[in-house]
Design a protein around this motif. Structure first.
Motif, PDB file in Angstrom:
ATOM      1  N   GLU A   1       0.817  -1.155   0.005  1.00 21.48           N
ATOM      2  CA  GLU A   1       0.247   0.660   0.204  1.00 21.48           C
ATOM      3  C   GLU A   1       0.693   1.469  -0.024  1.00 21.48           C
ATOM      4  O   GLU A   1       0.536   2.372  -0.556  1.00 21.48           O
ATOM      5  CB  GLU A   1      -1.161  -0.207   1.611  1.00 21.48           C
ATOM      6  CG  GLU A   1      -2.416  -0.728   1.289  1.00 21.48           C
ATOM      7  CD  GLU A   1      -2.809  -1.636   2.320  1.00 21.48           C
ATOM      8  OE1 GLU A   1      -2.763  -0.991   3.104  1.00 21.48           O
ATOM      9  OE2 GLU A   1      -3.843  -1.732   2.302  1.00 21.48           O
ATOM     10  N   ILE A   2       2.132   1.659   0.982  1.00 19.16           N
ATOM     11  CA  ILE A   2       3.301   2.440   0.696  1.00 19.16           C
ATOM     12  C   ILE A   2       3.045   2.133  -0.280  1.00 19.16           C
ATOM     13  O   ILE A   2       3.535   3.496  -1.346  1.00 19.16           O
ATOM     14  CB  ILE A   2       3.540   2.098   1.904  1.00 19.16           C
ATOM     15  CG1 ILE A   2       3.236   2.424   3.302  1.00 19.16           C
ATOM     16  CG2 ILE A   2       4.760   3.268   1.767  1.00 19.16           C
ATOM     17  CD1 ILE A   2       2.945   3.818   3.766  1.00 19.16           C
ATOM     18  N   ILE A   3       3.874   1.117  -0.950  1.00 19.36           N
ATOM     19  CA  ILE A   3       4.839   1.495  -2.471  1.00 19.36           C
ATOM     20  C   ILE A   3       3.266   1.982  -4.051  1.00 19.36           C
ATOM     21  O   ILE A   3       3.802   3.095  -4.140  1.00 19.36           O
ATOM     22  CB  ILE A   3       5.112  -0.063  -2.955  1.00 19.36           C
ATOM     23  CG1 ILE A   3       6.508  -0.707  -2.695  1.00 19.36           C
ATOM     24  CG2 ILE A   3       5.374  -0.039  -4.660  1.00 19.36           C
ATOM     25  CD1 ILE A   3       6.380  -2.329  -2.276  1.00 19.36           C
ATOM     26  N   ARG A   4       2.561   1.533  -3.051  1.00 18.23           N
ATOM     27  CA  ARG A   4       0.863   2.246  -4.702  1.00 18.23           C
ATOM     28  C   ARG A   4       1.325   3.728  -4.364  1.00 18.23           C
ATOM     29  O   ARG A   4       0.875   4.715  -5.464  1.00 18.23           O
ATOM     30  CB  ARG A   4       0.299   1.034  -4.420  1.00 18.23           C
ATOM     31  CG  ARG A   4      -1.006   1.849  -4.686  1.00 18.23           C
ATOM     32  CD  ARG A   4      -2.953   0.733  -5.030  1.00 18.23           C
ATOM     33  NE  ARG A   4      -2.255  -0.495  -4.440  1.00 18.23           N
ATOM     34  CZ  ARG A   4      -3.033  -1.751  -4.139  1.00 18.23           C
ATOM     35  NH1 ARG A   4      -3.551  -1.337  -3.030  1.00 18.23           N
ATOM     36  NH2 ARG A   4      -2.443  -2.489  -4.454  1.00 18.23           N
ATOM     37  N   LEU A   5       1.002   4.342  -2.806  1.00 15.16           N
ATOM     38  CA  LEU A   5       0.711   5.481  -2.453  1.00 15.16           C
ATOM     39  C   LEU A   5       1.801   6.077  -3.204  1.00 15.16           C
ATOM     40  O   LEU A   5       2.272   7.151  -4.144  1.00 15.16           O
ATOM     41  CB  LEU A   5       1.224   6.051  -1.382  1.00 15.16           C
ATOM     42  CG  LEU A   5       1.041   7.305  -0.772  1.00 15.16           C
ATOM     43  CD1 LEU A   5      -0.012   7.165  -1.879  1.00 15.16           C
ATOM     44  CD2 LEU A   5       0.772   6.651   0.870  1.00 15.16           C
ATOM     45  N   LYS A   6       3.638   5.975  -3.197  1.00 13.45           N
ATOM     46  CA  LYS A   6       4.208   6.431  -4.256  1.00 13.45           C
ATOM     47  C   LYS A   6       4.242   6.475  -5.874  1.00 13.45           C
ATOM     48  O   LYS A   6       5.203   8.039  -6.186  1.00 13.45           O
ATOM     49  CB  LYS A   6       5.819   5.528  -3.430  1.00 13.45           C
ATOM     50  CG  LYS A   6       6.123   5.986  -2.369  1.00 13.45           C
ATOM     51  CD  LYS A   6       7.826   4.761  -1.756  1.00 13.45           C
ATOM     52  CE  LYS A   6       8.033   5.475  -0.201  1.00 13.45           C
ATOM     53  NZ  LYS A   6       8.991   4.799   0.591  1.00 13.45           N
ATOM     54  N   GLU A   7       4.432   5.226  -5.367  1.00 13.52           N
ATOM     55  CA  GLU A   7       4.070   4.824  -7.076  1.00 13.52           C
ATOM     56  C   GLU A   7       2.781   6.009  -7.643  1.00 13.52           C
ATOM     57  O   GLU A   7       3.182   7.089  -8.987  1.00 13.52           O
ATOM     58  CB  GLU A   7       3.472   3.835  -7.623  1.00 13.52           C
ATOM     59  CG  GLU A   7       4.207   2.690  -6.986  1.00 13.52           C
ATOM     60  CD  GLU A   7       5.636   3.174  -8.904  1.00 13.52           C
ATOM     61  OE1 GLU A   7       5.631   3.722  -9.821  1.00 13.52           O
ATOM     62  OE2 GLU A   7       6.337   2.441  -8.220  1.00 13.52           O
TER      63      GLU A   7
END
Length: 170
Positions: free
Chosen positions: A103-109
């Motif tokens: 979820e953090i990776i998705r937010l960063k992307e």
């Protein structure tokens, strides 16, 4: 034997992301404080142009105001309460909220795609995404640091819009 297996499981446990509520306009300060403590911290930010009377400057603006994400192997109130910029921890039904890495990776992307500068050229066809003329398309007539002047095909008008109100059509 059981104790040894349990120890390996605990030692190799994936660190979780937690969320803290910060004081007003203290997201970056809270993140920096966590990092000085040796923790991984993240504040989702995007770049925005701000205009003062004498200059225009690009600034980092938190995408989610008053929150900081931090990564820790085991949640500890003692370590979190040391941070003077944090007011409390985000909970759901009394349990500390833990966020998955994906979820953090998705937010960063999502924020990476938002931060891309779009370079408009005279003659580009663009779509207005907010305001009275929302969903109308137009032709770029001219542009500067903060505004784009469009010719709306059917209306034959010149409009000056902020760049964040316009997207490339297509």
């Amino acid at each position: 034997m059981f104790v040894y297996i349990f120890y390996i499981f605990v030692k190799n446990k994936i660190m979780g992301w937690f969320v803290a509520h910060t004081k007003f306009r203290s997201e970056i300060k809270a993140s920096n404080f966590f990092e000085r403590m040796g923790m991984v911290a993240y504040v989702p930010c995007f770049e925005e142009k701000r205009q003062w009377s004498d200059r225009i400057k690009k600034v980092q603006v938190p995408a989610i105001t008053r929150y900081v994400f931090f990564k820790n192997e085991k949640f500890s109130y003692a370590r979190i309460n040391i941070n003077p910029f944090v007011t409390n921890i985000v909970k759901n039904n009394g349990d500390v909220v833990e966020i998955k890495d994906c979820e953090i990776i998705r937010l960063k992307e999502a924020l990476k795609s938002h931060n891309k500068d779009v370079n408009y050229r005279k003659g580009d066809v663009v779509k207005i995404v907010s305001g009275v003329f929302k969903y109308k398309t137009g032709l770029v007539h001219s542009f500067d640091n903060n505004t784009i002047t469009l010719l709306l095909n059917k209306l034959k008008l010149k409009l000056s819009l902020k760049q964040n109100e316009v997207r490339v059509a297509g």
